[in-house]
Design a protein around this motif. Structure first.
Motif, PDB file in Angstrom:
ATOM      1  N   PHE A 199       0.863  -1.178   0.000  1.00  0.00           N
ATOM      2  CA  PHE A 199       0.000   0.000   0.000  1.00  0.00           C
ATOM      3  C   PHE A 199       0.901   1.231   0.000  1.00  0.00           C
ATOM      4  N   PHE A 225     -10.392   5.627   8.798  1.00  0.00           N
ATOM      5  CA  PHE A 225     -10.200   4.186   8.941  1.00  0.00           C
ATOM      6  C   PHE A 225      -9.426   3.920  10.222  1.00  0.00           C
ATOM      7  N   CYS A 227      -6.284   1.928  11.491  1.00  0.00           N
ATOM      8  CA  CYS A 227      -5.104   1.112  11.188  1.00  0.00           C
ATOM      9  C   CYS A 227      -4.721   0.387  12.474  1.00  0.00           C
ATOM     10  N   PRO A 229      -2.521  -1.992  13.342  1.00  0.00           N
ATOM     11  CA  PRO A 229      -1.127  -2.116  13.811  1.00  0.00           C
ATOM     12  C   PRO A 229      -0.411  -0.776  13.972  1.00  0.00           C
ATOM     13  N   VAL A 231       0.178   1.961  12.162  1.00  0.00           N
ATOM     14  CA  VAL A 231       1.119   2.486  11.157  1.00  0.00           C
ATOM     15  C   VAL A 231       0.791   3.964  10.918  1.00  0.00           C
ATOM     16  N   VAL A 233       0.134   6.119   8.623  1.00  0.00           N
ATOM     17  CA  VAL A 233      -0.114   5.935   7.186  1.00  0.00           C
ATOM     18  C   VAL A 233       0.328   7.153   6.375  1.00  0.00           C
ATOM     19  N   MET A 236       3.869   6.827   5.689  1.00  0.00           N
ATOM     20  CA  MET A 236       4.346   5.457   5.408  1.00  0.00           C
ATOM     21  C   MET A 236       5.111   5.426   4.085  1.00  0.00           C
ATOM     22  N   CYS A 242       3.190  -2.457   7.732  1.00  0.00           N
ATOM     23  CA  CYS A 242       1.802  -2.537   7.227  1.00  0.00           C
ATOM     24  C   CYS A 242       1.325  -3.988   7.161  1.00  0.00           C
ATOM     25  N   HIS A 243       0.123  -4.243   7.670  1.00  0.00           N
ATOM     26  CA  HIS A 243      -0.437  -5.599   7.663  1.00  0.00           C
ATOM     27  C   HIS A 243      -1.272  -5.890   6.425  1.00  0.00           C
ATOM     28  N   MET A 244      -1.273  -4.977   5.467  1.00  0.00           N
ATOM     29  CA  MET A 244      -1.963  -5.202   4.180  1.00  0.00           C
ATOM     30  C   MET A 244      -3.445  -5.523   4.385  1.00  0.00           C
ATOM     31  N   CYS A 245      -4.077  -4.878   5.371  1.00  0.00           N
ATOM     32  CA  CYS A 245      -5.498  -5.170   5.616  1.00  0.00           C
ATOM     33  C   CYS A 245      -6.402  -4.440   4.632  1.00  0.00           C
ATOM     34  N   GLY A 246      -5.893  -3.392   4.001  1.00  0.00           N
ATOM     35  CA  GLY A 246      -6.647  -2.687   2.974  1.00  0.00           C
ATOM     36  C   GLY A 246      -7.595  -1.616   3.495  1.00  0.00           C
ATOM     37  N   CYS A 248      -7.102   1.283   4.655  1.00  0.00           N
ATOM     38  CA  CYS A 248      -6.781   2.667   4.297  1.00  0.00           C
ATOM     39  C   CYS A 248      -6.840   2.886   2.790  1.00  0.00           C
TER      40      CYS A 248
HETATM   41  S1  SF4 Z   1      -3.273  -1.481   4.824  1.00  0.00           S
HETATM   42 FE1  SF4 Z   1      -4.066  -1.720   6.923  1.00  0.00          FE
HETATM   43  S2  SF4 Z   1      -2.218  -2.077   8.145  1.00  0.00           S
HETATM   44 FE2  SF4 Z   1      -1.520  -1.218   6.212  1.00  0.00          FE
HETATM   45  S3  SF4 Z   1      -1.349   0.959   6.602  1.00  0.00           S
HETATM   46 FE3  SF4 Z   1      -3.398   0.582   5.715  1.00  0.00          FE
HETATM   47  S4  SF4 Z   1      -4.739   0.353   7.500  1.00  0.00           S
HETATM   48 FE4  SF4 Z   1      -2.630   0.134   8.250  1.00  0.00          FE
END
Ligand code: SF4
Length: 476
Positions: A199, A225, A227, A229, A231, A233, A236, A242-246, A248
């Motif tokens: 991301f 959103f 986040c 963990p 981060v 953002v 970043m 980043c845990h790639m949760c999507g 953001c």
């Molecule tokens: S993808 Fe998820 S973990 Fe990564 S920066 Fe966005 S919100 Fe945070």
């Protein structure tokens, strides 16, 4: 002069991939519920595999992974899960953490009802990734976590309980455990730097977009959103945290899932974030301690030292170190399986792993220091060059874990063809990758002989690291 504006097939293909990736990020952002359903499915399977085998009788010779839950759980955890989660970090970043990890899901879920305490300073200590990785690796060897279900419950179950407790105490709807304390957070963070997707933030678009109504830095609202963990953002510029949760994706029209070169973060970002903690983890942890942990049980040096020490002790009439055993949760103790470690075994095990960490760690540090000297010494440059060793360091840990995959399958009569060739190809390929990274990093500040000298230093470090695996897989 006319400027050509023609679009090549390659441009069209790249644009298609970019659009699909951005769409995937947006899909993840819109389907958080689906992702959480998947996470709960993994949690259910994980809890069964961690807990149930610990209460079943130990498998006998007729047990196979297709007819015995304990054997299946061993294979699932150590033969599939760990080695291939490592591989996934290099392929898709920390998507495992954000989409599938049961511990991450549980700690975040628990933190819904958290006391909401501020994260104390001891939790944010930068040494945790190394200490937690080293601690679980060594303890896992002491109790033979790869072979028996009770140690699995102690190590993985203990870690899960700790994750839930941290979730109940600190933050709200956050993953404080994952961000600071998870034993594999450090390894995952360094490996994710190699991922070809992440991301990414368009800083100009972020600055130009209107702030969501009612949002502040500490209390986002509106179309904002969470986040989990933690981060930052907005700033970043890498994939390590980043845990790639999507969640953001699409925020302020500035965040999207996108491609990048697998060398980009190491060469162009890691130098601006010198990290002693990651240097320690790479040189002394992944390339030192892990080698000792995977080597000791096959090492003829271990047996030679053990025999010499045992003889010396017996000649002096001191036999208690050879006869004393400890409970299974301190040192392997399964007499019914002829698998018992004495105090002497345990002490030598710890000594072997510590010696590997110190000897390899210091030797590798010396070679990286020589590489740095070729460019002109600076501490930041030393840390930056260390990061170029991530491919070969990650390969070593993967090979050590995947040796268990091979052993489990062989035990059930399934032989994987070309294992030696694949190991050799992986070691060679990742070494070349590290050397290429070193050449690129050195090229940021030098040309000619100095650049070649620095690259040679890193090549020597790769050779030293590979030699440990050559001993294990081909010589012993
Ligand atoms: S993808 Fe998820 S973990 Fe990564 S920066 Fe966005 S919100 Fe945070």
């Amino acid at each position: 002069m006319a400027v050509s504006t023609s679009v090549t097939p390659r441009d069209a293909r790249d644009a298609w991939i970019d659009a699909k990736l951005a769409d995937l990020g947006q899909w993840m952002q819109r389907h958080g519920g689906t992702i959480r359903t998947i996470q709960w499915g993994v949690v259910a399977v994980y809890l069964v595999l961690v807990a149930v085998p610990a209460f079943l009788p130990l498998p006998d010779r007729s047990a196979h992974l297709w007819n015995n839950l304990t054997v299946f759980a061993q294979f699932a955890f150590w033969g599939i899960w760990w080695p291939f989660v490592l591989v996934s970090m290099v392929v898709v970043g920390r998507a495992w953490c954000g989409i599938l990890c049961p511990e991450g899901a549980l700690t975040e879920f628990a933190s819904r009802w958290s006391l909401g305490r501020a994260v104390p300073r001891w939790i944010t200590w930068g040494g945790w990734p190394f200490v937690a990785f080293a601690g679980t690796t060594v303890y896992g060897q002491m109790v033979s976590v790869y072979g028996y279900p009770k140690p699995v419950l102690a190590v993985l179950g203990g870690s899960t309980v700790a994750a839930i407790l941290v979730g109940l105490l600190y933050g709200r709807n956050k993953r404080v455990w994952c961000r600071y304390l998870c034993p594999v957070n450090g390894v995952f963070a360094v490996l994710a730097k190699l991922a070809p997707v992440s991301f990414q933030v368009d800083y100009a678009a972020w600055a130009a977009s209107p702030k969501p109504r009612g949002a502040t830095a500490s209390k986002p609202r509106g179309d904002s959103f969470n986040c989990a963990p933690l981060v930052p953002v907005k700033t970043m510029n890498g994939a390590g945290a980043c845990h790639m949760c999507g969640r953001c994706s699409g925020y302020r029209g500035a965040v999207r899932l996108a491609r990048r070169s697998p060398t980009h973060e190491i060469v162009h970002v890691a130098g601006s974030e010198p990290s002693l903690d990651q240097t320690m983890l790479i040189l002394f942890g992944m390339m030192g301690l892990a080698v000792g942990a995977f080597q000791w049980s096959s090492s003829p040096w271990f047996i030679d030292v053990k025999q010499a020490l045992a003889t010396w002790l017996i000649e002096r009439g001191t036999t208690w170190p050879l006869e004393t055993t400890l409970p299974w949760y301190i040192l392997t103790n399964y007499p019914e399986h002829n698998d018992v470690l004495s105090l002497l075994d345990g002490g030598l095990l710890l000594g072997y792993i510590a010696a590997a960490a110190i000897v390899l760690g210091l030797s590798l540090s010396g070679l990286v220091a020589l590489a740095t000297l070729a460019l002109g010494w600076s501490r930041a440059r030393f840390h930056h060059l260390t990061q170029t060793l991530i491919p070969v360091a990650g390969c070593g840990v993967f090979l050590g874990l995947s040796a268990l995959t091979v052993t489990f399958l062989r035990g059930d009569g399934i032989l994987i063809p070309y294992v030696s060739e694949m190991r050799a190809a992986l070691l060679l390929g990742t070494s070349l990758w590290s050397v290429w990274l070193a050449w690129s990093v050195a090229g940021l500040s030098a040309r000619g002989l100095r650049r070649a000298g620095a690259t040679l230093g890193i090549a020597a470090a790769c050779a030293l690291s590979v030699s440990g695996w050559v001993l294990l897989f081909w010589i012993w």
